[in-house]
Design an enzyme around this catalytic site. Structure first.
Site, PDB file in Angstrom:
ATOM      1  N   ASP A  83       0.810  -1.215   0.000  1.00  0.00           N
ATOM      2  CA  ASP A  83       0.000   0.000   0.000  1.00  0.00           C
ATOM      3  C   ASP A  83       0.844   1.266   0.000  1.00  0.00           C
ATOM      4  OD1 ASP A  83       0.744  -0.929   2.569  1.00  0.00           O
ATOM      5  OD2 ASP A  83      -0.768   0.304   3.540  1.00  0.00           O
ATOM      6  N   GLU A 140      -0.575  -2.119   5.269  1.00  0.00           N
ATOM      7  CA  GLU A 140       0.399  -2.023   6.361  1.00  0.00           C
ATOM      8  C   GLU A 140       0.333  -0.657   7.022  1.00  0.00           C
ATOM      9  OE1 GLU A 140       3.643  -1.113   8.763  1.00  0.00           O
ATOM     10  OE2 GLU A 140       3.402  -0.125   6.826  1.00  0.00           O
ATOM     11  N   GLU A 141       0.012   0.358   6.237  1.00  0.00           N
ATOM     12  CA  GLU A 141      -0.010   1.724   6.761  1.00  0.00           C
ATOM     13  C   GLU A 141      -1.226   1.989   7.644  1.00  0.00           C
ATOM     14  OE1 GLU A 141       2.355   3.640   6.689  1.00  0.00           O
ATOM     15  OE2 GLU A 141       3.620   3.123   4.985  1.00  0.00           O
ATOM     16  N   HIS A 374       7.600   8.813   4.456  1.00  0.00           N
ATOM     17  CA  HIS A 374       6.321   9.496   4.667  1.00  0.00           C
ATOM     18  C   HIS A 374       6.420  10.995   4.367  1.00  0.00           C
ATOM     19  CE1 HIS A 374       4.147   6.223   7.217  1.00  0.00           C
ATOM     20  NE2 HIS A 374       5.097   5.673   6.474  1.00  0.00           N
TER      21      HIS A 374
END
Length: 403
Positions: A83, A140-141, A374
């Site tokens: 993702d 996962e995020e 990020h």
């Protein structure tokens, strides 16, 4: 064994262009957690073209299996997440994200392409005992809303079963670690991640008459400071690091009105399960006590998002030589704790696990000036991906001989 190592290197090197091509495609077409529909279809097509059958699992995930000799003897799982993040990409590269406001800003596109190349290498050269589970994981995020996260749902739906997995390996690409290097740490490696919500309940008043009410904003300011005192004055930081961060504060509608409530959210990072529980209790006590001292009340909610990512020491000792074979002894070193978090930690609850970092910082670049994970400037040197492919393959071959 030396011939086998050379064969792995040969196959991995042959796949370099394919690895980069896959990464560019995925980077240009990022998808958020549990929206990885096109990504799932793309990975499935790549696996099928290699003659590897795969099954859809956990909404937008995939599980595939490759059998070597004596497939029931040993079972190794290799995991990659798929993702992306809701970030506008700033990099002006030919393969820049085509989806405005969505970006692979954490390297999951690289994880997926490394595992795809490793899958092809293992399928072409199945001279290992046992079998390999290829786990292509969504979300996962963090799953949207109240949905279950990617790793727990993969586990619930059987990603580590049929047959039961003996060990799980995963890698995480790092934009601030020199390209081609591998970093690892036995025991606690990455932090647990807890998210908290604090609601401070006061009593409204005119801004000119604060004594006529109970100011939740003033109480919130004291609470923020009190939370930092937990870290600096109450926890034994020689045991393991602790981080408490307040990320949002929302209160009020007008400059001359003392509001009724104030809301805060934040995150807690710990690297020791006992400390994690203690921090939770200290936060609740601190928040309620400070609020009460101001005449307010407070409600605290803490949700655990991930566990401590724990590398099984015995597994690390047995398979560390595989990383050295893949990258060279001079390029493998032990890391310090990482206060970032990973839901790979849930796999470690079910089987011995080993999670490590793959460097992708371009040579000659100051790590402090590289785009962190990020962020819109996140960038990876793809020349180091080949080390990740070799590491995955070598881990399978070496682990197949340790039991």
């Amino acid at each position: 064994m030396s011939q086998l190592i050379e064969k792995i290197k040969e196959i991995a090197q042959k796949n370099t262009l394919e690895v980069i091509g896959n990464r560019h495609h995925l980077h240009q077409n990022p998808e958020l957690s549990y929206h990885e529909v096109e990504t799932q279809a793309y990975v499935l097509a790549q696996l099928n073209s290699m003659g590897i059958q795969a099954e859809r699992i956990a909404n937008t995930g995939l599980i595939a299996k490759i059998e070597g000799k004596n497939p029931e003897k040993r079972v190794v799982a290799l995991r990659a997440d798929m993702d992306a993040l809701p970030i506008f990409e700033a990099n002006e590269v030919p393969y820049k994200s085509k989806r405005e406001g969505v970006m692979h800003a954490c390297g999951h596109d690289g994880h997926t392409t490394c595992l795809l190349a490793a899958a092809e290498s293992l399928a072409l050269n199945g001279r290992f005992d046992g079998q390999v589970h290829l786990i292509f994981q969504p979300a996962e995020e963090g799953a949207p809303g109240n949905e279950e996260g990617g790793a727990p749902l993969m586990i619930k739906e059987g990603a580590l079963d049929n047959p039961k997995v003996d060990a799980v390996f995963g890698l995480h690409i790092s934009s601030q670690t020199p390209v081609g290097t591998l970093k690892y740490k036995a025991g606690a490696f990455m932090a647990s991640s807890d998210w908290f919500t604090i609601k401070v309940n006061g009593r409204g008043s005119h801004g000119s008459q604060p004594w006529g009410g109970v100011d939740p904003i003033a109480a919130s300011a004291q609470i923020v400071e009190g939370l930092q005192h937990i870290v600096s004055r109450q926890m034994d930081l020689t045991t393991a690091p602790v981080v408490i961060t307040v990320g949002t504060i929302n209160s009020g509608v007008r400059s001359n009105i003392i509001p009724e409530t104030a809301d805060m959210t934040g995150t807690i990072r710990t690297l020791d399960s006992k400390m994690q529980k203690e921090v939770h209790e200290r936060i609740k006590h601190t928040v309620k006590t400070i609020a009460a001292s101001s005449g307010a009340t407070a409600d605290v909610t803490i949700d655990t998002k991930t566990l401590v990512t724990f590398n099984d020491p015995n597994l690390v000792k047995k398979t560390l030589p595989a990383l050295i074979k893949a990258a060279g002894a001079e390029n493998v070193s032990e890391s310090t704790w990482v206060t970032g978090a990973e839901d790979f930690s849930f796999f470690g609850e079910k089987a011995p696990s080993f999670f490590f970092n793959l460097g992708a910082l371009p040579k000659g670049t100051d790590p402090s000036k590289a785009g962190p994970h990020h962020t819109p400037d996140f960038y990876l040197d793809e020349s180091g991906f080949i080390v990740g492919v070799k590491a995955f393959c070598q881990l399978v071959f070496d682990h197949s001989k340790t039991k």
